[in-house]
Every structure is written in C-alpha cells, then in structure tokens.
Design a protein around this motif. Structure first.
Motif, PDB file in Angstrom:
ATOM      1  N   GLY A   1       0.812  -1.220  -0.013  1.00  0.00           N
ATOM      2  CA  GLY A   1      -0.107   0.031  -0.050  1.00  0.00           C
ATOM      3  C   GLY A   1       1.017   1.175  -0.025  1.00  0.00           C
ATOM      4  N   GLU A   2       0.384   2.346  -0.632  1.00  0.00           N
ATOM      5  CA  GLU A   2       1.041   3.547  -0.720  1.00  0.00           C
ATOM      6  C   GLU A   2       0.177   4.578  -0.762  1.00  0.00           C
ATOM      7  OE1 GLU A   2       5.152   4.970  -2.887  1.00  0.00           O
ATOM      8  OE2 GLU A   2       3.832   3.871  -4.109  1.00  0.00           O
ATOM      9  N   VAL A   3       0.706   5.737  -0.164  1.00  0.00           N
ATOM     10  CA  VAL A   3      -0.168   7.123  -0.386  1.00  0.00           C
ATOM     11  C   VAL A   3       0.963   8.146  -0.734  1.00  0.00           C
ATOM     12  CG1 VAL A   3      -1.499   8.956   1.023  1.00  0.00           C
ATOM     13  CG2 VAL A   3      -2.004   6.364   1.197  1.00  0.00           C
ATOM     14  N   ILE A   4       0.726   8.954  -1.750  1.00  0.00           N
ATOM     15  CA  ILE A   4       1.476   9.989  -2.201  1.00  0.00           C
ATOM     16  C   ILE A   4       0.583  11.220  -2.106  1.00  0.00           C
ATOM     17  CG2 ILE A   4       3.127  11.180  -3.875  1.00  0.00           C
ATOM     18  CD1 ILE A   4       4.237   8.463  -2.771  1.00  0.00           C
ATOM     19  N   SER A   5       1.038  12.253  -1.170  1.00  0.00           N
ATOM     20  CA  SER A   5       0.031  13.425  -1.125  1.00  0.00           C
ATOM     21  C   SER A   5       0.780  14.632  -1.121  1.00  0.00           C
ATOM     22  CB  SER A   5      -0.917  13.150   0.073  1.00  0.00           C
ATOM     23  OG  SER A   5      -0.092  13.297   1.303  1.00  0.00           O
ATOM     24  N   ILE A   6       0.220  15.578  -1.719  1.00  0.00           N
ATOM     25  CA  ILE A   6       0.359  17.029  -1.925  1.00  0.00           C
ATOM     26  C   ILE A   6      -0.794  17.768  -1.127  1.00  0.00           C
ATOM     27  CG2 ILE A   6       1.125  19.207  -3.312  1.00  0.00           C
ATOM     28  CD1 ILE A   6       2.311  16.965  -4.964  1.00  0.00           C
ATOM     29  N   ALA A   7      -0.419  18.735  -0.159  1.00  0.00           N
ATOM     30  CA  ALA A   7      -1.613  19.791   0.046  1.00  0.00           C
ATOM     31  C   ALA A   7      -1.130  21.053   0.237  1.00  0.00           C
ATOM     32  CB  ALA A   7      -2.047  19.230   1.435  1.00  0.00           C
ATOM     33  N   ILE A   8      -1.860  22.191  -0.151  1.00  0.00           N
ATOM     34  CA  ILE A   8      -1.446  23.318  -0.289  1.00  0.00           C
ATOM     35  C   ILE A   8      -2.568  24.228   0.521  1.00  0.00           C
ATOM     36  CG2 ILE A   8      -1.082  25.503  -1.622  1.00  0.00           C
ATOM     37  CD1 ILE A   8      -0.178  23.629  -3.666  1.00  0.00           C
ATOM     38  N   ALA A   9      -2.214  24.865   1.444  1.00  0.00           N
ATOM     39  CA  ALA A   9      -3.457  25.594   2.257  1.00  0.00           C
ATOM     40  C   ALA A   9      -3.118  26.906   2.183  1.00  0.00           C
ATOM     41  CB  ALA A   9      -3.275  25.151   3.769  1.00  0.00           C
ATOM     42  N   ARG A  10      -4.102  27.784   1.854  1.00  0.00           N
ATOM     43  CA  ARG A  10      -3.748  29.226   1.693  1.00  0.00           C
ATOM     44  C   ARG A  10      -4.703  30.014   2.797  1.00  0.00           C
ATOM     45  NH1 ARG A  10      -2.048  31.672  -2.917  1.00  0.00           N
ATOM     46  NH2 ARG A  10      -3.015  33.831  -2.240  1.00  0.00           N
ATOM     47  N   ASP A  11      -4.610  31.373   2.764  1.00  0.00           N
ATOM     48  CA  ASP A  11      -5.419  32.182   3.835  1.00  0.00           C
ATOM     49  C   ASP A  11      -6.675  31.325   4.132  1.00  0.00           C
ATOM     50  OD1 ASP A  11      -3.478  33.827   4.414  1.00  0.00           O
ATOM     51  OD2 ASP A  11      -4.042  35.326   2.987  1.00  0.00           O
ATOM     52  N   GLY A  12      -7.270  31.100   5.397  1.00  0.00           N
ATOM     53  CA  GLY A  12      -8.399  30.687   5.660  1.00  0.00           C
ATOM     54  C   GLY A  12      -8.646  29.055   5.307  1.00  0.00           C
ATOM     55  N   GLN A  13      -7.674  28.338   4.832  1.00  0.00           N
ATOM     56  CA  GLN A  13      -7.651  27.000   4.448  1.00  0.00           C
ATOM     57  C   GLN A  13      -7.345  26.329   5.469  1.00  0.00           C
ATOM     58  OE1 GLN A  13      -6.089  26.786   0.668  1.00  0.00           O
ATOM     59  NE2 GLN A  13      -8.129  26.564  -0.237  1.00  0.00           N
ATOM     60  N   HIS A  14      -7.790  25.035   5.871  1.00  0.00           N
ATOM     61  CA  HIS A  14      -7.192  23.934   6.540  1.00  0.00           C
ATOM     62  C   HIS A  14      -7.254  22.674   5.713  1.00  0.00           C
ATOM     63  CE1 HIS A  14      -7.113  21.569  10.629  1.00  0.00           C
ATOM     64  NE2 HIS A  14      -6.092  21.423   9.932  1.00  0.00           N
TER      65      HIS A  14
END
Length: 467
Positions: free
Chosen positions: A313-326
């Motif tokens: 099993g594998e999880v590759i993830s990218i997350a980008i959070a701007r103002d007001g985002q979680h």
C-alpha cells in the motif's frame, strides 16, 4: 507554463449555470429525504433499508471532537440540499448531454481529455452522472465502467458483494451520511488478468448553491488485473456552504494493482469530508496519489488494509493551504498479513494564515511477521503566520516488523530568495521555483497530463503569496 487540457484551477471552475433540475429533494435531511432519493432512482427495497439504517446511524453519531470541531460547527446539515438531478439517463455521446451541462464540461476540457488520453470518462453534474462512456475494446474484454446507480441495478451480484464492506456504514459520521443519501460515483470491475493501458477518469462538478454531493465509488480489480483511475473536482464559489462527502471503496484481489489519482481544487466555501479506503489481497497493490489545493476544510485520509501476504500500500500526497484554509490530510495503513509493505509520503505547503496538518495511522498487530512501513512528512511554511501540524499514530505490538517515521518543517529561505533575485529572478518567480523544487519528486508521480496541470496550479497559488 504550457497549457493543459486538464483544467482544475479555481478561477477556471468559478462559473455556474441557472438551475434546471427536474428532481429536487429540497433543503434539510430526514427520512423523507431518503425516501425521495430512493423513489426517484427506482431502487430495490434492500437499498432503501440500507439508506434508512445509515441515516439512523448518522443522527446517532456526534461530530468529531478534535482539531476541526469549530469549523465543522459552522456546517448546518438542515440547510443543505441533498439531491438535485436533471432526470435524463447518462449520455453515451456528448451530444446527448443537456446543453448547459455539456458547456460546463467543455469549459473544463473534459471532452478533449477523453479524446486525447483516456480509456473512459464518467462526468457527474450535481447528484447524477451526466455522461458515461468507455472504449469499445474494454467492453469486449468484460470491463464494467458505469455510475453507481447502474452498478446497483444492472450488476447487483458483483456490486452488492463488496458494497459497504470496505467502508462500513458506521465507520464515521460522514460515511454514514454518504450511505444514507449517496448518488453518483463510479462502479468499475476489471476482470481477471485484464490490464488497462489508459486511465479511466471521473469528473465531479458541483453547480448549485447550498448543495451536498455524495458520490459513492466502488472499484474491483480481479486477480492480476490493473487499472488507473483519475478524478478531478471543481465547484463555483458561493456565499453559502457547500458539502462534498464521498465514499470510495477499492478492492484489489490477488496480484491486482489499482492506482487512484486525485486532483482536488474545490472553491473555498466547500467542506470536503471524504472517506477513502482499499483492501489489498495477496500480492496486490493499492496506490493513492492525491493533491489537495482548494476547499475551506478538507478531512481526507486514504487508507489501505493489507489483507494478504506480500500486499503493498502507498499514499503519495500534496496539500496546499492558503489564507482561511485547513488541509487536514494523511493516510492509514493497517497491516493484516505477513510480509506486507506500506509507504506514506506527504508534503504540505502553508501560505499566509493557511494550516496544513498530517494525520496518519499505522497498525501492525502482534501476530504478523515481516511487515514494513516508511512514513515521510515534510512541511514548508511560507509566512510567519503559516501553520503546520503532524499527528502520527503508530501501533506496533510485535517484534517482527519495521517502522520508520520522519518529519521535517522548514521555512522559505530568505537567503535563497535573495540569491535568486540578485541573478535577475523576480521574488514571485523565486518563490515558485522554491516551492516547485520542494514538491517536484511527488509531482512526478502524477500522470504526465496531470503533472503539467498541477505545476500550473502551484504557480498560480504562488502568484499572490509574496507579501
């Protein structure tokens, strides 16, 4: 940056057309809502009972009490519309799709994607699939690729055997909600030994205000089968809250391989609260490749239950959070057999007051041997008010496994930006170069067309980040 047919940009998706729905369950959630959906779809009695059982579970479960509680309290379930549909059967050609729906997907580039790159497309507009088609050669090989309603009606023997097993009704409050009001999503079955050379794609589009989208996707890869499934998500920005609460169940039987690729860029008024999980049987592999850019709050933790010996099993993830985002994202790996292997690689970027969190779970019971896990969490903070958190939960009860966890947090280097600016690079371009360098190895994991679009989106996100 070279333009791409894959258009997931927030500005690109920030449009809507007047509502012309034949079926509208109205605002609010109750037993009448469930009955309305079931009657419109002409469902069998066992599905109606399944929905009512789930609704009862939903009302009996509290909201999660933790980090996101305050944000979730702003979500009023009685102000959401749970079912909106045109009432037409899904088109098999784009000419059969209602005009405003067709214009929507044309603006998002979906027909071009299908012609140039894909083996099949499922395009959902609000509650129902508007277009579904795949290459004739796949039909001849016995591949099934339809929406969930057709899966339940026309392929019940296969569908019902796995439906609700990977993600049970009571798994969490939002899985229960989806189970009560689900509509749309994909059902895929790939027969033994069939290996799809081109991806299948779903595109989920919200057009209406104060709406909840609850697709249910079930993918089954039989022994030795292989496929890649890609999904994109957009919605216009409204003043009121929009809810997206999907459930995805993957089943990879012996020696099968499933790759599930997501690029999500919802509008900032969207609550993105989804449950995604796969079962990997003996020598099977499930890979989640995930990018989260939009929404006001995302809670997403793709998981794999490694049920068979030598499953991966594998999880590759990218997350980008701007103002007001979680962006609260992560992964779950449950080792339930000998010699199983899991890998988690997560990178996040926080901009302005944006908050990115990694929330992970790795479990290795005492009785299994030769299990291995690797987890890497890297976070980049662009401003003094940016925030990142890491919450790993690792449970190893025996001595026959190997687990390693690494987490790093770094700030954008002013020295590096100064160095680049002294060589004629603007500050905005320097920030983009630094961010692209930070995520480059993960972006390369996405299919080529998606990686081109993803780099473009990252550059757009960075344009306004220089303060």
């Amino acid at each position: 940056m070279e333009d791409s047919a894959f258009n997931f940009g927030a500005s690109k998706g920030n449009f809507s057309y007047p509502e012309r729905h034949k079926y509208d369950a109205g605002q609010g959630l109750g037993s009448g809502t469930v009955d309305y959906i079931s009657e419109v779809k002409g469902e069998k009695e066992w599905i109606r009972r399944f929905r009512h059982k789930a609704l009862k579970r939903f009302f009996g479960m509290p909201l999660p009490v933790h980090w996101a509680s305050k944000r979730l309290e702003a979500l009023d379930f009685q102000k959401i519309r749970y079912y909106l549909a045109h009432g037409e059967r899904p088109g098999r050609t784009w000419d059969e799709v209602p005009e405003e729906v067709k214009r929507t997907f044309e603006r998002l580039g979906v027909p071009e994607q299908e012609r140039a790159y894909l083996a099949g497309v499922d395009a959902q507009y609000d509650s129902e699939t508007a277009y579904n088609n795949m290459k004739d050669e796949l039909r001849r090989q016995g591949v099934i690729f339809v929406n969930s309603t057709e899966g339940l009606m026309n392929h019940e023997e296969i569908f019902r055997a796995w439906f609700g097993r990977v993600v049970p009704v009571g798994d969490n409050k939002f899985a229960a909600l989806n189970s009560a009001v689900f509509s749309g999503g994909s059902f895929i079955y790939v027969p033994k030994g069939v290996k799809l050379e081109r991806p299948l794609q779903a595109y989920f589009r919200i057009n209406s205000e104060s709406f909840g989208q609850f697709e249910r996707t079930l993918i089954i890869a039989d022994e030795g089968a292989e496929l890649m499934y890609m999904e994109g998500c957009t919605a216009p920005q409204f003043e009121t809250s929009t809810l997206h609460s999907a459930v995805v169940e993957l089943v990879a039987l012996k020696g099968a391989r499933i790759q599930y690729v997501t690029v999500q860029n919802w509008a900032p008024n969207v609550f993105n609260l989804v449950t995604k999980r796969g079962w990997a049987h003996e020598e099977a592999e499930i890979r989640w490749i995930d990018c989260n850019i939009g929404s006001g709050l995302t809670m997403k933790y793709p998981g794999v239950v490694l049920k068979g010996r030598r499953a991966r099993g594998e999880v590759i993830s990218i997350a980008i959070a701007r103002d007001g985002q979680h962006q609260d994202t992560g992964a779950k790996m449950i080792h339930a057999a000998d010699e199983t292997t899991s890998n988690i690689v997560s990178k996040s970027i926080s901009i302005g007051t944006g908050r990115a969190s990694y929330r992970g779970q790795v479990v290795m019971p005492r009785r299994f041997r030769g299990c291995r896990n690797n987890t890497e969490c890297d976070a980049l903070l662009l401003h003094a008010d940016s925030r990142t958190d890491t919450y790993p939960a690792i449970t190893v009860k025996g001595d026959g496994g190997s687990v390693q966890h690494e987490a790093t947090v770094s700030r954008l280097s002013e020295e590096m930006l100064f160095y680049l600016q002294q060589r004629g690079v603007s500050r905005a371009a320097a920030v983009s170069l630094a961010v692209n360098g930070f995520v480059n190895d993960l972006v390369n994991e996405f299919p080529m067309e998606y990686s081109v679009e993803l780099r473009r989106l990252i550059n757009l996100e960075m344009e306004d980040s220089v303060g």
